[in-house]
Design an enzyme around this catalytic site. Structure first.
Site, PDB file in Angstrom:
ATOM      1  N   HIS A  33      -4.299   5.175  10.702  1.00 39.39           N
ATOM      2  CA  HIS A  33      -3.236   6.149  10.951  1.00 39.39           C
ATOM      3  C   HIS A  33      -3.784   7.328  11.748  1.00 39.39           C
ATOM      4  O   HIS A  33      -4.986   7.609  11.730  1.00 39.39           O
ATOM      5  CB  HIS A  33      -2.576   6.608   9.655  1.00 39.39           C
ATOM      6  CG  HIS A  33      -3.487   7.295   8.692  1.00 39.39           C
ATOM      7  ND1 HIS A  33      -4.394   6.623   7.911  1.00 39.39           N
ATOM      8  CD2 HIS A  33      -3.615   8.601   8.354  1.00 39.39           C
ATOM      9  CE1 HIS A  33      -5.039   7.456   7.138  1.00 39.39           C
ATOM     10  NE2 HIS A  33      -4.600   8.665   7.395  1.00 39.39           N
TER      11      HIS A  33
ATOM     12  N   HIS B 255      -7.824   7.381  12.421  1.00 37.76           N
ATOM     13  CA  HIS B 255      -8.920   6.878  11.614  1.00 37.76           C
ATOM     14  C   HIS B 255      -8.356   5.828  10.668  1.00 37.76           C
ATOM     15  O   HIS B 255      -7.142   5.658  10.539  1.00 37.76           O
ATOM     16  CB  HIS B 255      -9.634   7.987  10.848  1.00 37.76           C
ATOM     17  CG  HIS B 255      -8.861   8.534   9.682  1.00 37.76           C
ATOM     18  ND1 HIS B 255      -7.883   9.487   9.825  1.00 37.76           N
ATOM     19  CD2 HIS B 255      -8.903   8.239   8.368  1.00 37.76           C
ATOM     20  CE1 HIS B 255      -7.375   9.766   8.648  1.00 37.76           C
ATOM     21  NE2 HIS B 255      -7.970   9.022   7.734  1.00 37.76           N
TER      22      HIS B 255
ATOM     23  N   ASP C 263      -5.784  17.950   9.505  1.00 35.21           N
ATOM     24  CA  ASP C 263      -7.154  17.498   9.276  1.00 35.21           C
ATOM     25  C   ASP C 263      -7.236  16.959   7.851  1.00 35.21           C
ATOM     26  O   ASP C 263      -6.667  17.546   6.926  1.00 35.21           O
ATOM     27  CB  ASP C 263      -8.136  18.659   9.430  1.00 35.21           C
ATOM     28  CG  ASP C 263      -8.468  18.963  10.882  1.00 35.21           C
ATOM     29  OD1 ASP C 263      -7.767  18.440  11.764  1.00 35.21           O
ATOM     30  OD2 ASP C 263      -9.410  19.738  11.123  1.00 35.21           O
TER      31      ASP C 263
ATOM     32  N   HIS D  41       0.816  -1.213   0.000  1.00 38.76           N
ATOM     33  CA  HIS D  41       0.000   0.000   0.000  1.00 38.76           C
ATOM     34  C   HIS D  41       0.850   1.264   0.000  1.00 38.76           C
ATOM     35  O   HIS D  41       1.768   1.422   0.809  1.00 38.76           O
ATOM     36  CB  HIS D  41      -0.929   0.008   1.212  1.00 38.76           C
ATOM     37  CG  HIS D  41      -1.910   1.138   1.189  1.00 38.76           C
ATOM     38  ND1 HIS D  41      -3.064   1.103   0.446  1.00 38.76           N
ATOM     39  CD2 HIS D  41      -1.885   2.347   1.803  1.00 38.76           C
ATOM     40  CE1 HIS D  41      -3.725   2.230   0.607  1.00 38.76           C
ATOM     41  NE2 HIS D  41      -3.031   3.007   1.421  1.00 38.76           N
TER      42      HIS D  41
END
Length: 385
Positions: free
Chosen positions: A300, A336, A306, A263
């Site tokens: 992560h 998240h 943000d 990834h």
């Protein structure tokens, strides 16, 4: 974006006599940034670009914080923002900080009764729905679904839409928007490993010169206020120009994804940057090809930024219950990651057809009342098993 471009008629040398057919002079204007140190273009007008006849009403359009200190992950249903006839009225800021405004717009009508200039910020518009033409005093750019339109601050423009079904994601940046430095060599040319190059850009064309005097309304955004000025000549009276400071378009469909055996992190999707935030493009691509790869992103922590993700089309494999025009906000301070079940379900998948725009800011974002009105109110609990 250091790429030289020119249109129309210009004299052989800068700052020299350039006469009209009747023997009078054209009026030269330096359209520059960062004083005399940044990118600029040199314009030649039929009339003085300084002829202000009247300064009219002023309207406060600065965003107001309904949630100044946000810790919740949010899901905003962007297509719930109602369409409006007027282009400027249709623009609704949903997220903002001192560096950037992120807004949604659903304008039904073309801008014909006035011209617009944002003197505060560069504008990056992403066209989710609609086709038309961006008209400026430096030429025109035709746009369609999937196009980014980068409009430098101070650019006078109008927008012509081909229909009433239009949806835009509008980002206003108080610092200049560039392509990422790591994609360019020391001359400014895009490198071979860049996911796009100069050939992909839509540059201004079809310079139309208007030789008209009268009363022309120009709405100027400055310091969060919208001022209405009346000029004595048509703003699009440029007969020629050259330089580096101008609007351009780029299609998200021309972004060539960078993939790997495992990834790859979000920076491989980066498309634009400022000193305060980055913009990334998630496009259809093959998945990671290590035999034991997990294509879904790992969890992560947003410690320094943000994350805003605007969903355009396709199935976003790490999220559930996502539709076109949705905006997810993952605030700094809490981790998240993929929704339960999507991490495991991604194993063995070979490709994705997702299309999305991501904006990562380095300062916390505040929410407006418009954002709260379209927030689903429960997204922050969507990771519970």
């Amino acid at each position: 974006m250091p790429l030289y471009h020119k249109l129309g008629k210009i004299p052989h040398k800068r700052h020299t006599v350039f006469k009209k057919a009747d023997g009078s002079l054209h009026y030269e204007q330096l359209f520059g940034t960062i004083g005399f140190d940044g990118m600029s273009s040199l314009l030649y007008h039929l009339h003085r670009p300084t002829m202000v006849k009247q300064v009219g009403a002023t309207k406060d359009v600065s965003p107001k914080a309904a949630v100044p200190h946000n810790i919740k992950s949010r899901l905003l249903k962007g297509f719930q923002v109602q369409a409006e006839d007027d282009f400027l009225d249709s623009r609704k800021i949903v997220l903002f900080n001192s560096d950037v405004n992120v807004g949604l717009a659903a304008p039904r009508k073309s801008m014909t009764d006035y011209f617009y200039k944002n003197a505060d910020a560069d504008e990056l518009m992403f066209v989710h729905k609609g086709t038309g033409t961006l008209k400026t005093f430096l030429g025109e750019i035709d746009f369609e679904y999937g196009d980014y339109l980068l409009i430098p601050r101070g650019m006078i423009y109008q927008i012509e839409f081909d229909s009433e079904d239009n949806r835009l994601l509008v980002t206003e940046s108080y610092s200049p928007i560039y392509t990422p430095k790591r994609y360019r060599n020391w001359f400014g040319q895009h490198l071979e490993h860049s996911p796009f190059c100069e050939r992909d850009f839509k540059l201004p064309q079809n310079l139309k010169t208007h030789d008209e005097k009268g009363e022309f309304v120009l709405k100027v955004k400055k310091q969060g206020q919208l001022h209405e000025l009346v000029y004595a000549s048509h703003p699009f009276d440029v007969v020629g120009w050259d330089g580096y400071n101008y609007p351009y378009g780029f299609s998200i469909h021309d972004f060539e994804p960078i993939t790997g055996r495992v990834h790859q992190p979000p920076p491989v999707h980066q498309t634009f940057e400022t000193n305060a935030f980055v913009v990334c493009s998630f496009v259809p691509r093959i998945y990671d090809y290590h035999p034991k790869a997990i294509p879904a992103p790992y969890n992560h922590s947003n410690i320094d930024s943000d994350e805003v993700l605007y969903y355009v089309d396709g199935d976003f494999m790490s999220r559930r219950n996502i539709d076109q025009g949705y905006i997810s906000l993952h605030p700094a301070g809490i981790p998240h990651g993929p929704h339960p079940g999507t991490y495991e379900a991604s194993i063995g998948k070979t490709k994705t057809e997702e299309l999305a725009v991501m904006i990562d800011t380095f300062k916390p974002l505040q929410l407006t009342q418009t954002a709260l009105d379209i927030d689903d109110g429960k997204y922050y609990q969507s990771w519970l098993e």
